[in-house]
Motif scaffolding. Structure first.
Motif, PDB file in Angstrom:
ATOM      1  N   PHE A   1     -16.598 -19.046 -14.329  1.00 18.42           N
ATOM      2  CA  PHE A   1     -15.407 -18.853 -15.152  1.00 18.42           C
ATOM      3  C   PHE A   1     -14.190 -18.894 -14.236  1.00 18.42           C
ATOM      4  N   PRO A   2     -13.710 -20.073 -13.848  1.00 18.64           N
ATOM      5  CA  PRO A   2     -12.639 -20.199 -12.846  1.00 18.64           C
ATOM      6  C   PRO A   2     -11.264 -19.689 -13.287  1.00 18.64           C
ATOM      7  N   ALA A   3     -11.030 -19.606 -14.594  1.00 19.23           N
ATOM      8  CA  ALA A   3      -9.711 -19.178 -15.069  1.00 19.23           C
ATOM      9  C   ALA A   3      -9.871 -18.406 -16.377  1.00 19.23           C
ATOM     10  N   PRO A   4      -8.949 -17.477 -16.657  1.00 21.33           N
ATOM     11  CA  PRO A   4      -9.027 -16.698 -17.899  1.00 21.33           C
ATOM     12  C   PRO A   4      -8.605 -17.521 -19.112  1.00 21.33           C
ATOM     13  N   VAL A   5      -8.995 -17.008 -20.288  1.00 19.08           N
ATOM     14  CA  VAL A   5      -8.616 -17.616 -21.567  1.00 19.08           C
ATOM     15  C   VAL A   5      -7.799 -16.593 -22.337  1.00 19.08           C
ATOM     16  N   PRO A   6      -6.465 -16.681 -22.260  1.00 17.36           N
ATOM     17  CA  PRO A   6      -5.620 -15.741 -23.005  1.00 17.36           C
ATOM     18  C   PRO A   6      -5.813 -15.895 -24.513  1.00 17.36           C
ATOM     19  N   VAL A   7      -5.693 -14.783 -25.225  1.00 19.79           N
ATOM     20  CA  VAL A   7      -5.809 -14.811 -26.678  1.00 19.79           C
ATOM     21  C   VAL A   7      -4.856 -15.870 -27.243  1.00 19.79           C
ATOM     22  N   GLY A   8      -5.321 -16.599 -28.249  1.00 23.09           N
ATOM     23  CA  GLY A   8      -4.521 -17.648 -28.881  1.00 23.09           C
ATOM     24  C   GLY A   8      -4.657 -19.007 -28.222  1.00 23.09           C
ATOM     25  N   SER A   9      -5.427 -19.096 -27.149  1.00 24.78           N
ATOM     26  CA  SER A   9      -5.594 -20.374 -26.452  1.00 24.78           C
ATOM     27  C   SER A   9      -6.415 -21.357 -27.275  1.00 24.78           C
TER      28      SER A   9
END
Length: 151
Positions: free
Chosen positions: A96-104
């Motif tokens: 998981f190299p990067a986060p997924v902000p809500v609404g993405s």
């Protein structure tokens, strides 16, 4: 969506992208439902007020939620017409190299890494799934999925 007639049509495509999914929105409601299903109620996922002051500035989706969307992504990425079923065999190299902000908005690209014929006319496929978030260059999930497809 790419459509393939037979499982064997994939064999010459090793090393190539065999499909790209539709975009899917990761909203707070889906994140909360995943938290309820798994028991993972960490505040960075489910507490928008606290998450706003956290390391990402907003709530983020669980990494395992992103990974669990593999079936949903594959259903809009490619279709094997003459395959009655597929079963999960396992996963390799999940990151998981990067986060997924809500609404993405996220989507997945499917690259066929290997094709191993099975005795019954089926095949074991290793597929690299790379999930991207719209508007960014860094993947949010990379996983090697191993699936067995049957006629």
């Amino acid at each position: 969506m790419k459509t393939y007639e037979n499982i064997s049509d994939l064999q010459p495509l090793v090393g190539e992208i065999i499909g790209t999914s539709d975009w899917l929105a990761l909203e707070q409601e889906r994140i909360n439902l995943f938290a309820d299903a798994t028991g993972d109620h960490q505040w960075i996922h489910v507490d928008p007020v606290r998450a706003n002051d956290g390391p990402f500035g907003v709530p983020i989706a669980h990494g395992f939620l992103t990974l669990s969307l593999l079936p949903a992504f594959s259903h809009t990425a490619f279709k094997l017409k003459n395959s009655s079923t597929g079963v999960n065999y396992g996963l390799d190299k999940v990151r998981f190299p990067a986060p997924v902000p809500v609404g993405s908005l996220v989507r997945a690209h499917f690259k066929l890494l290997s094709f191993d014929a099975l005795e019954n006319g089926g095949a074991q496929l290793k597929i690299e799934m790379t999930v991207e978030r719209q508007g960014t260059g860094k993947p949010v999930c990379i996983a090697e999925s191993i699936v067995r497809r049957f006629p």
